[in-house]
Design a protein around this motif. Structure first.
Motif, PDB file in Angstrom:
ATOM      1  N   GLY A  10      34.933  53.765  29.466  1.00  0.00           N
ATOM      2  CA  GLY A  10      34.032  54.152  28.387  1.00  0.00           C
ATOM      3  C   GLY A  10      34.552  53.754  27.017  1.00  0.00           C
ATOM      4  N   LEU A  11      35.876  53.772  26.862  1.00  0.00           N
ATOM      5  CA  LEU A  11      36.477  53.436  25.571  1.00  0.00           C
ATOM      6  C   LEU A  11      36.553  51.929  25.328  1.00  0.00           C
ATOM      7  CD1 LEU A  11      39.414  56.009  25.599  1.00  0.00           C
ATOM      8  CD2 LEU A  11      37.407  56.043  24.095  1.00  0.00           C
ATOM      9  N   TRP A  12      36.719  51.170  26.376  1.00  0.00           N
ATOM     10  CA  TRP A  12      36.935  49.732  26.246  1.00  0.00           C
ATOM     11  C   TRP A  12      35.994  49.010  27.208  1.00  0.00           C
ATOM     12  CZ3 TRP A  12      42.253  47.093  27.486  1.00  0.00           C
ATOM     13  CH2 TRP A  12      42.318  45.847  26.849  1.00  0.00           C
ATOM     14  N   PRO A  13      34.713  48.898  26.833  1.00  0.00           N
ATOM     15  CA  PRO A  13      33.695  48.422  27.776  1.00  0.00           C
ATOM     16  C   PRO A  13      33.621  46.894  27.954  1.00  0.00           C
ATOM     17  CG  PRO A  13      32.664  49.032  25.727  1.00  0.00           C
ATOM     18  CD  PRO A  13      34.124  49.342  25.581  1.00  0.00           C
ATOM     19  N   GLU A  14      34.728  46.193  27.857  1.00  0.00           N
ATOM     20  CA  GLU A  14      34.749  44.751  28.134  1.00  0.00           C
ATOM     21  C   GLU A  14      34.837  44.551  29.644  1.00  0.00           C
ATOM     22  OE1 GLU A  14      34.426  42.451  25.683  1.00  0.00           O
ATOM     23  OE2 GLU A  14      34.216  44.151  24.321  1.00  0.00           O
ATOM     24  N   ARG A  15      34.339  43.442  30.134  1.00  0.00           N
ATOM     25  CA  ARG A  15      34.277  43.238  31.585  1.00  0.00           C
ATOM     26  C   ARG A  15      35.623  43.266  32.283  1.00  0.00           C
ATOM     27  NH1 ARG A  15      29.594  38.835  32.816  1.00  0.00           N
ATOM     28  NH2 ARG A  15      27.932  40.299  32.419  1.00  0.00           N
ATOM     29  N   LEU A  16      36.580  42.469  31.830  1.00  0.00           N
ATOM     30  CA  LEU A  16      37.849  42.378  32.537  1.00  0.00           C
ATOM     31  C   LEU A  16      38.569  43.723  32.598  1.00  0.00           C
ATOM     32  CD1 LEU A  16      39.856  40.658  34.076  1.00  0.00           C
ATOM     33  CD2 LEU A  16      40.921  40.057  31.894  1.00  0.00           C
ATOM     34  N   PRO A  17      38.709  44.451  31.470  1.00  0.00           N
ATOM     35  CA  PRO A  17      39.364  45.763  31.581  1.00  0.00           C
ATOM     36  C   PRO A  17      38.605  46.735  32.492  1.00  0.00           C
ATOM     37  CG  PRO A  17      39.266  45.081  29.297  1.00  0.00           C
ATOM     38  CD  PRO A  17      38.467  44.093  30.084  1.00  0.00           C
ATOM     39  N   VAL A  18      37.277  46.668  32.485  1.00  0.00           N
ATOM     40  CA  VAL A  18      36.486  47.560  33.340  1.00  0.00           C
ATOM     41  C   VAL A  18      36.717  47.209  34.808  1.00  0.00           C
ATOM     42  CG1 VAL A  18      34.128  48.133  34.072  1.00  0.00           C
ATOM     43  CG2 VAL A  18      34.733  48.180  31.655  1.00  0.00           C
ATOM     44  N   TYR A  19      36.727  45.925  35.142  1.00  0.00           N
ATOM     45  CA  TYR A  19      36.984  45.520  36.520  1.00  0.00           C
ATOM     46  C   TYR A  19      38.379  45.954  36.973  1.00  0.00           C
ATOM     47  CZ  TYR A  19      32.772  42.586  36.372  1.00  0.00           C
ATOM     48  OH  TYR A  19      31.491  42.139  36.281  1.00  0.00           O
ATOM     49  N   LEU A  20      39.360  45.752  36.091  1.00  0.00           N
ATOM     50  CA  LEU A  20      40.721  46.179  36.428  1.00  0.00           C
ATOM     51  C   LEU A  20      40.796  47.689  36.604  1.00  0.00           C
ATOM     52  CD1 LEU A  20      42.872  43.871  34.120  1.00  0.00           C
ATOM     53  CD2 LEU A  20      42.668  43.768  36.607  1.00  0.00           C
ATOM     54  N   ALA A  21      40.132  48.419  35.694  1.00  0.00           N
ATOM     55  CA  ALA A  21      40.139  49.881  35.790  1.00  0.00           C
ATOM     56  C   ALA A  21      39.460  50.343  37.073  1.00  0.00           C
ATOM     57  CB  ALA A  21      39.456  50.499  34.566  1.00  0.00           C
ATOM     58  N   LEU A  22      38.354  49.699  37.447  1.00  0.00           N
ATOM     59  CA  LEU A  22      37.675  50.046  38.698  1.00  0.00           C
ATOM     60  C   LEU A  22      38.565  49.770  39.907  1.00  0.00           C
ATOM     61  CD1 LEU A  22      34.007  48.840  38.135  1.00  0.00           C
ATOM     62  CD2 LEU A  22      34.752  51.172  38.616  1.00  0.00           C
ATOM     63  N   ALA A  23      39.252  48.632  39.893  1.00  0.00           N
ATOM     64  CA  ALA A  23      40.146  48.298  41.005  1.00  0.00           C
ATOM     65  C   ALA A  23      41.286  49.313  41.101  1.00  0.00           C
ATOM     66  CB  ALA A  23      40.704  46.889  40.833  1.00  0.00           C
ATOM     67  N   LEU A  24      41.877  49.661  39.956  1.00  0.00           N
ATOM     68  CA  LEU A  24      42.978  50.628  39.967  1.00  0.00           C
ATOM     69  C   LEU A  24      42.489  52.025  40.349  1.00  0.00           C
ATOM     70  CD1 LEU A  24      44.956  49.400  36.841  1.00  0.00           C
ATOM     71  CD2 LEU A  24      45.642  49.227  39.240  1.00  0.00           C
ATOM     72  N   ALA A  25      41.300  52.382  39.877  1.00  0.00           N
ATOM     73  CA  ALA A  25      40.739  53.688  40.248  1.00  0.00           C
ATOM     74  C   ALA A  25      40.447  53.727  41.747  1.00  0.00           C
ATOM     75  CB  ALA A  25      39.472  53.972  39.450  1.00  0.00           C
ATOM     76  N   GLY A  26      39.935  52.637  42.298  1.00  0.00           N
ATOM     77  CA  GLY A  26      39.682  52.570  43.737  1.00  0.00           C
ATOM     78  C   GLY A  26      40.970  52.683  44.536  1.00  0.00           C
ATOM     79  N   PHE A  27      42.020  51.987  44.076  1.00  0.00           N
ATOM     80  CA  PHE A  27      43.315  52.085  44.733  1.00  0.00           C
ATOM     81  C   PHE A  27      43.836  53.521  44.646  1.00  0.00           C
ATOM     82  CE2 PHE A  27      47.985  51.921  44.495  1.00  0.00           C
ATOM     83  CZ  PHE A  27      48.247  51.386  45.746  1.00  0.00           C
ATOM     84  N   GLY A  28      43.683  54.131  43.463  1.00  0.00           N
ATOM     85  CA  GLY A  28      44.110  55.522  43.282  1.00  0.00           C
ATOM     86  C   GLY A  28      43.354  56.470  44.199  1.00  0.00           C
ATOM     87  N   LEU A  29      42.069  56.196  44.414  1.00  0.00           N
ATOM     88  CA  LEU A  29      41.267  57.034  45.297  1.00  0.00           C
ATOM     89  C   LEU A  29      41.769  56.944  46.739  1.00  0.00           C
ATOM     90  CD1 LEU A  29      38.854  58.914  45.671  1.00  0.00           C
ATOM     91  CD2 LEU A  29      37.417  56.885  45.965  1.00  0.00           C
ATOM     92  N   VAL A  30      42.103  55.746  47.181  1.00  0.00           N
ATOM     93  CA  VAL A  30      42.635  55.575  48.535  1.00  0.00           C
ATOM     94  C   VAL A  30      43.953  56.333  48.685  1.00  0.00           C
ATOM     95  CG1 VAL A  30      43.607  53.894  50.150  1.00  0.00           C
ATOM     96  CG2 VAL A  30      41.462  53.392  48.968  1.00  0.00           C
ATOM     97  N   VAL A  31      44.847  56.195  47.702  1.00  0.00           N
ATOM     98  CA  VAL A  31      46.129  56.909  47.747  1.00  0.00           C
ATOM     99  C   VAL A  31      45.891  58.412  47.773  1.00  0.00           C
ATOM    100  CG1 VAL A  31      48.239  57.403  46.447  1.00  0.00           C
ATOM    101  CG2 VAL A  31      47.455  55.042  46.689  1.00  0.00           C
ATOM    102  N   LEU A  32      44.961  58.889  46.951  1.00  0.00           N
ATOM    103  CA  LEU A  32      44.634  60.309  46.901  1.00  0.00           C
ATOM    104  C   LEU A  32      44.112  60.803  48.246  1.00  0.00           C
ATOM    105  CD1 LEU A  32      44.179  62.933  45.224  1.00  0.00           C
ATOM    106  CD2 LEU A  32      41.877  62.070  44.801  1.00  0.00           C
TER     107      LEU A  32
END
Length: 173
Positions: A10-32
């Motif tokens: 939400g703070l940095w709505p550029e494509r690349l950071p959003v894609y990276l954040a989504l990938a890291l959040a997805g990885f975090g969800l799997v670990v969780l």
């Protein structure tokens, strides 16, 4: 962590950071999910595990459904980017509030750490995975024998398995 990545989108709505954040959040969800499942297997008595996993599954589905409704309403009122920031901050806040309970749960799961260490040094138990090994450790009864005190006598029926945690034992026939 997932809350932070959600807020970052939400703070940095550029494509690349959003894609990276989504990938890291997805990885975090799997670990969780894997760590939560493992903790439940370790911290919940075997006889209750089916019920606990079932209840957890239903609660997860209900929370996901309610979150979808709430997120849609929040986006309609404040817009996408503020909604992501609020959602991310809320996830982080819930995590911080839950940490004390999580620490208590983990300490209960690790309650038999010394016994597990002793069993790991015993060849017959060395091959067991952590869940069953902890269940064996929880069932152990600690006894301390004085000098010249017998744990078992010849001719008595064998009802127990003894694991020596410290000291020496002599076998006399």
């Amino acid at each position: 962590v997932m809350g932070g990545f959600t807020a970052l989108m939400g703070l940095w709505p550029e494509r690349l950071p959003v894609y990276l954040a989504l990938a890291l959040a997805g990885f975090g969800l799997v670990v969780l999910m894997v760590s939560a499942s493992t903790l439940m297997q370790r911290g919940v008595p075997l006889r209750l595990q089916g019920a606990v996993f079932g209840i957890n599954n239903q609660i997860s589905k209900a929370v996901l459904g309610l979150a979808g409704i709430f997120a849609s309403a929040l986006m309609a009122v404040v817009g996408l980017h503020p909604a992501l920031i609020v959602t991310g901050a809320s996830l982080s806040l819930v995590t911080l509030i839950s940490l004390a309970n999580l620490r208590r749960f983990v300490s209960r799961a690790d309650a038999h750490a010394r016994e597990v260490d002793v069993l790991r040094q015993t060849p017959i138990f060395r091959v067991l995975p952590i869940g069953p090994l902890e269940r064996v450790a929880a069932a152990l009864e600690r006894i301390e024998l004085g000098r010249d005190e017998a744990a078992v006598r010849q001719g008595e029926p064998g009802e127990h398995l003894y694991v020596v945690a410290s000291g020496r034992l002599a076998v006399m026939v």
